[in-house]
Design a protein around this motif. Structure first.
Motif, mmCIF file in Angstrom:
data_model
loop_
_atom_site.group_PDB
_atom_site.id
_atom_site.type_symbol
_atom_site.label_atom_id
_atom_site.label_comp_id
_atom_site.label_asym_id
_atom_site.label_seq_id
_atom_site.Cartn_x
_atom_site.Cartn_y
_atom_site.Cartn_z
ATOM 1 N N GLY A 43 0.812 -1.210 0.000
ATOM 2 C CA GLY A 43 0.000 0.000 0.000
ATOM 3 C C GLY A 43 0.839 1.250 0.000
ATOM 4 O O GLY A 43 1.961 1.264 -0.491
ATOM 5 N N HIS A 44 0.261 2.298 0.603
ATOM 6 C CA HIS A 44 0.947 3.585 0.634
ATOM 7 C C HIS A 44 1.988 3.570 1.735
ATOM 8 O O HIS A 44 1.644 3.479 2.912
ATOM 9 C CB HIS A 44 -0.045 4.710 0.882
ATOM 10 C CG HIS A 44 -1.099 4.808 -0.162
ATOM 11 N ND1 HIS A 44 -2.219 4.016 -0.151
ATOM 12 C CD2 HIS A 44 -1.187 5.572 -1.272
ATOM 13 C CE1 HIS A 44 -2.968 4.296 -1.199
ATOM 14 N NE2 HIS A 44 -2.367 5.237 -1.898
ATOM 15 N N GLU A 45 3.238 3.685 1.339
ATOM 16 C CA GLU A 45 4.304 3.559 2.321
ATOM 17 C C GLU A 45 4.458 4.856 3.098
ATOM 18 O O GLU A 45 4.605 5.926 2.522
ATOM 19 C CB GLU A 45 5.608 3.213 1.597
ATOM 20 C CG GLU A 45 6.723 2.843 2.547
ATOM 21 C CD GLU A 45 7.950 2.351 1.800
ATOM 22 O OE1 GLU A 45 7.793 1.695 0.764
ATOM 23 O OE2 GLU A 45 9.060 2.649 2.257
ATOM 24 N N LEU A 46 4.392 4.775 4.424
ATOM 25 C CA LEU A 46 4.570 5.958 5.266
ATOM 26 C C LEU A 46 6.037 6.165 5.581
ATOM 27 O O LEU A 46 6.576 7.252 5.434
ATOM 28 C CB LEU A 46 3.789 5.795 6.563
ATOM 29 C CG LEU A 46 2.277 5.830 6.449
ATOM 30 C CD1 LEU A 46 1.659 5.576 7.800
ATOM 31 C CD2 LEU A 46 1.827 7.174 5.921
ATOM 32 N N THR A 54 0.206 2.707 5.361
ATOM 33 C CA THR A 54 -1.041 3.154 5.984
ATOM 34 C C THR A 54 -1.999 2.001 6.172
ATOM 35 O O THR A 54 -2.646 1.872 7.212
ATOM 36 C CB THR A 54 -1.723 4.184 5.066
ATOM 37 O OG1 THR A 54 -0.751 5.080 4.600
ATOM 38 C CG2 THR A 54 -2.794 4.924 5.793
ATOM 39 N N LEU A 96 -1.199 -0.001 9.184
ATOM 40 C CA LEU A 96 -1.542 0.676 10.446
ATOM 41 C C LEU A 96 -3.047 0.621 10.698
ATOM 42 O O LEU A 96 -3.493 0.340 11.817
ATOM 43 C CB LEU A 96 -1.078 2.138 10.405
ATOM 44 C CG LEU A 96 0.408 2.375 10.551
ATOM 45 C CD1 LEU A 96 0.680 3.863 10.676
ATOM 46 C CD2 LEU A 96 0.947 1.663 11.772
ATOM 47 N N VAL A 97 -3.823 0.887 9.654
ATOM 48 C CA VAL A 97 -5.278 0.908 9.843
ATOM 49 C C VAL A 97 -5.787 -0.497 10.173
ATOM 50 O O VAL A 97 -6.640 -0.670 11.051
ATOM 51 C CB VAL A 97 -5.966 1.485 8.593
ATOM 52 C CG1 VAL A 97 -7.463 1.363 8.695
ATOM 53 C CG2 VAL A 97 -5.581 2.943 8.433
ATOM 54 N N LEU A 109 -3.934 7.760 13.581
ATOM 55 C CA LEU A 109 -4.887 7.234 12.609
ATOM 56 C C LEU A 109 -5.221 8.253 11.537
ATOM 57 O O LEU A 109 -5.236 7.939 10.351
ATOM 58 C CB LEU A 109 -6.164 6.796 13.322
ATOM 59 C CG LEU A 109 -7.099 6.035 12.422
ATOM 60 C CD1 LEU A 109 -6.521 4.683 12.096
ATOM 61 C CD2 LEU A 109 -8.445 5.888 13.053
ATOM 62 N N ALA A 169 -2.469 8.620 9.191
ATOM 63 C CA ALA A 169 -2.373 7.478 8.291
ATOM 64 C C ALA A 169 -3.390 7.584 7.173
ATOM 65 O O ALA A 169 -3.088 7.354 6.005
ATOM 66 C CB ALA A 169 -2.577 6.192 9.076
ATOM 67 N N SER A 201 -3.142 8.020 3.060
ATOM 68 C CA SER A 201 -3.680 7.095 2.065
ATOM 69 C C SER A 201 -4.531 7.806 1.036
ATOM 70 O O SER A 201 -4.792 7.267 -0.020
ATOM 71 C CB SER A 201 -4.525 6.039 2.754
ATOM 72 O OG SER A 201 -5.765 6.594 3.094
ATOM 73 N N PHE A 221 0.507 10.906 -0.728
ATOM 74 C CA PHE A 221 1.697 10.173 -1.075
ATOM 75 C C PHE A 221 1.650 9.638 -2.504
ATOM 76 O O PHE A 221 2.605 9.093 -2.995
ATOM 77 C CB PHE A 221 1.915 9.014 -0.107
ATOM 78 C CG PHE A 221 2.277 9.483 1.261
ATOM 79 C CD1 PHE A 221 3.599 9.550 1.647
ATOM 80 C CD2 PHE A 221 1.305 9.910 2.142
ATOM 81 C CE1 PHE A 221 3.937 10.007 2.892
ATOM 82 C CE2 PHE A 221 1.646 10.367 3.385
ATOM 83 C CZ PHE A 221 2.962 10.416 3.770
ATOM 84 N N ARG A 273 4.831 8.766 -5.433
ATOM 85 C CA ARG A 273 4.975 7.470 -6.077
ATOM 86 C C ARG A 273 4.987 7.617 -7.591
ATOM 87 O O ARG A 273 5.752 6.975 -8.271
ATOM 88 C CB ARG A 273 3.850 6.546 -5.649
ATOM 89 C CG ARG A 273 3.940 6.192 -4.201
ATOM 90 C CD ARG A 273 2.677 5.535 -3.752
ATOM 91 N NE ARG A 273 2.481 4.259 -4.422
ATOM 92 C CZ ARG A 273 3.108 3.155 -4.062
ATOM 93 N NH1 ARG A 273 3.963 3.185 -3.074
ATOM 94 N NH2 ARG A 273 2.898 2.037 -4.683
#
Lengths: 353, 332
Positions: A81-84, A107, A110-111, B32, B35, B39, B43, B47
């Motif tokens: 997924g989206h890398e933090l 993300t 984490l979720v 949260l 995060a 998403s 970000f 990419r």
């Protein structure tokens, strides 16, 4: 008229609410379940020492969420997924596939971890609600006669959590008066051993005093009947466990849950009836089971039924996807059922002051 | 006596405890929300930028024998541009974006559930009778396909620009009933990377910079007719033509889609490597629509979700508010 509700009613309500929480990972439904449990607790808890154990359970629940997220970041399967950010990672041998040390943290991961931790935390809150609403002593009194023979074990098992909760307050108070650290990590260091020891001691004292009043004593039951009773009891507990697994785990084969649970219930009832038939114990002022008790049980079952109906009709909304992340939606039946579970906050008598 | 002490000191304790709990909750909320904010696209830009670095990985997506949204038995063959150190999941996500499909869906333990929205939402490697329906993961080389026993999030396919050469990322939807004595069915695309991402020409192509200012180039996505005629509507030059960015092939029994491509990039062997970074040309957008009807939920769906979310939050807050009122009443 103020009176305390039958403890079994509170336990059934809380366990049904917890079972509902086990069927969903939707954070909205989970938070709603937690909020409903809290509402009922603040409305109907008494002044007994164990009435404050809800707070302890919620704090443990928060730690569960934090630890679950930390474990996901450090060790768990790397979810795409989206890398933090990325932690330095170590390549593990192929036979350890499924475990990782460090690596990219997304993300989605984490979720996912937050949802799973929240589910466990809400389950803990439900158990905490039962602990702070129901008196463990009254619960001991309404145990079936067959279990009397396991007296000490049952007493310790049922009263340990409330005793530990009161023990924490006691030890913290003592440390505060002595000027020792009693909060935070410093406070925890000096807390664990005295709390565990004190709670176990008090539970054992309780068991001993009940034994002195004839609680743990063997009834005059013929050997053959005792054996039949024990076998039926064991099989009944096993069938009940399998049935509970079938009801709680959505992926288990359908048609397993209810039949196994019913079979277990019949076996247990038979064992209890058989074992208790010859015992001639009387109860002093038994707790009544009246309309408020029925309402409480029905409210808890309504929450579970609501979630189960939602699971059958709209499974996706109970387990919102985390990869890709979708906004959690609100399943109608589950929400209605959980809101119904708040009814005991108003429909039950106030506890005696 | 200890009880008396406890109750005597009670007034100052709940305050302190509430502060600690509130701090923990605030920290969680920040984590949260951060995060989720990450998403929702903050970000995504980085990419995409990474993807422009010119690494390419070939991928084959085979919907198998079950009736898939793209028609029964569709095989997609692409050469996708990805960032350096991209994982198998990144390649698959880039391919899905390039085809206009919804992002691949995974479950909570990282198992791939759906590609291109198939199978649809809650289904994830479900059982059908005595067998399972799932996406199998393969790696293709000139010698053939190899089944992958690790997941796409942990494997990093080497790009065709790297020294060791590349392998093909293969995905095949398996109906357990397909499994024969010879083993799992393999993806029905070319396992040879050179057939999908042809080797780089030795001469550096003289190219002009990308036509659009967005940093993405549109290339002819549906494959070209043999001979390299460009697709109308796509900005092409001779220098950037001829790669099979996306082809659809069908099994003999399947229905041929309307935009059926020719062979596997028969024209591409000498083409310079200039490929779509984010290719959503008109042809492909159309392909995406037909391929995944569930891909784009309308605005109504989003609005319903937002309303549900709002009602849910309101319900939680309402229950909490009633709780506070009750606290005041029972413990003044």
């Amino acid at each position: 008229m103020p009176r305390s509700l039958h403890p079994a009613a509170w336990w059934i309500w809380a366990l049904a609410l917890g079972a509902a929480a086990l069927r969903t990972k939707n954070p909205l439904v989970l938070l709603l379940i937690g909020a409903v449990a809290w509402l009922v607790v603040v409305s109907r808890r008494g002044n007994a020492p164990w009435a404050r154990s809800f707070g302890s359970f919620v704090r443990i629940g928060i730690w569960v969420v934090v630890i679950r997220v930390a474990l996901q970041v450090l060790f768990a399967v790397r979810l795409p997924g989206h890398e933090l950010f990325a932690l330095p990672s170590i390549e593990l041998p192929s036979w350890m596939a499924g475990v990782s040390l460090g690596g990219p943290v997304t993300t989605e991961a984490l979720v996912t971890a937050f949802y799973e931790g929240l589910q466990l935390a809400v389950l803990l809150a439900c158990v905490g609600a039962a602990n702070s609403l129901a008196s463990p002593y009254r619960l001991l009194r309404c145990l079936p006669t067959v279990l009397y023979e396991a007296g000490v074990v049952v007493t310790v098992a049922l009263s340990f959590a409330p005793q530990a909760s009161t023990s924490v307050h006691r030890v913290q108070e003592a440390r505060r008066l002595r000027g020792r650290p009693h909060t935070g990590v410093q406070g925890l260091r000096g807390l664990a051993v005295p709390v565990l020891e004190g709670a176990l001691d008090r539970s054992l004292f309780l068991a001993a005093s009940m034994d002195a009043r004839g609680y743990g004593r063997k009834a005059l039951v013929p050997e053959g009947r005792r054996r039949v009773t024990n076998v039926a009891l064991g099989l009944g507990v096993m069938a009940t466990l399998i049935g509970a697994y079938g009801l709680l785990d959505g992926s288990s084969p359908s048609g397993l849950g209810l039949p196994a649970l019913a079979c277990g219930a019949v076996l247990l009832a038979g064992a209890l009836g058989l074992g208790g038939a010859r015992s001639s114990r009387s109860r002093y002022r038994p707790d009544p089971w009246l309309l408020p008790e029925w309402i409480t049980v029905a409210a808890g079952v309504a929450a579970y039924v609501g979630v189960a109906v939602s699971a059958r009709l709209d499974a996706a909304s109970l387990n919102p996807g985390t990869s890709p992340i979708v906004a959690p939606s609100l399943p109608v039946y589950a929400t209605a059922g959980v809101l119904l579970a708040a009814v005991p906050a108003f429909a039950t008598p106030r506890p005696a002051p | 006596m200890a009880d008396a002490l406890a109750s005597g000191a009670a007034p100052e304790r709940p305050d302190r405890r509430r502060r600690c709990g509130a701090r923990c909750l605030v920290a969680l909320a920040i984590v949260l929300s951060g995060a989720i904010a990450g998403s929702t696209g903050a970000f995504g830009g980085t990419r995409r930028a990474c993807a422009a670095s010119g690494n390419h990985v070939p991928i084959v997506i085979d919907f198998g024998t079950v009736s898939s949204p793209a028609g029964p038995g569709t095989v997609r063959t692409l050469c996708v541009a990805v960032g350096s150190r991209a994982t198998g999941s990144d390649v698959l996500a880039a391919a899905s974006a390039q085809l206009g499909w919804p992002a691949p869906r995974y479950n909570s333990i990282g198992l791939l559930c759906a590609i291109g929205g198939y199978p649809s939402a809650p289904a994830c490697a479900d059982r059908s009778g005595s067998h399972f329906l799932y996406w199998s993961y393969w790696r293709g080389a000139a010698s053939g396909w190899t089944y992958q026993s690790a997941g796409p999030a942990t494997l990093r396919p080497s790009s065709c620009e790297s020294r060791g050469g590349c392998t093909v990322e293969g995905w095949r939807f398996v109906d357990g009933a397909d499994t024969s004595a010879s083993g799992l069915p393999e993806p029905r695309g070319p396992s040879d990377p050179a057939a999908i991402c042809p080797p780089v020409a030795t001469t550096t192509p003289a190219t002009s910079p990308a036509p659009a200012g967005t940093g993405t180039t549109h290339t002819p996505t549906a494959p070209a007719v043999p001979g390299g005629a460009s697709t109308p509507g796509a900005p092409t030059t001779t220098a950037r033509r001829g790669t099979s960015a996306a082809t659809s092939t069908t099994t003999p029994g399947g229905h041929a889609p309307a935009r059926h491509g020719g062979g596997h990039s028969s024209t591409a062997t000498t083409a310079p490597r200039h490929r779509a970074q984010v290719a959503l040309g008109p042809v492909q957008a159309a392909a995406g629509r037909t391929a995944a009807p569930t891909a784009h939920t309308g605005g109504g769906g989003h609005r319903n979700a937002a309303v549900g979310l709002g009602i849910g939050v309101m319900a939680v807050l309402a229950v909490l508010a009633v709780g506070f009122v009750q606290t005041r009443r029972t413990h003044p």
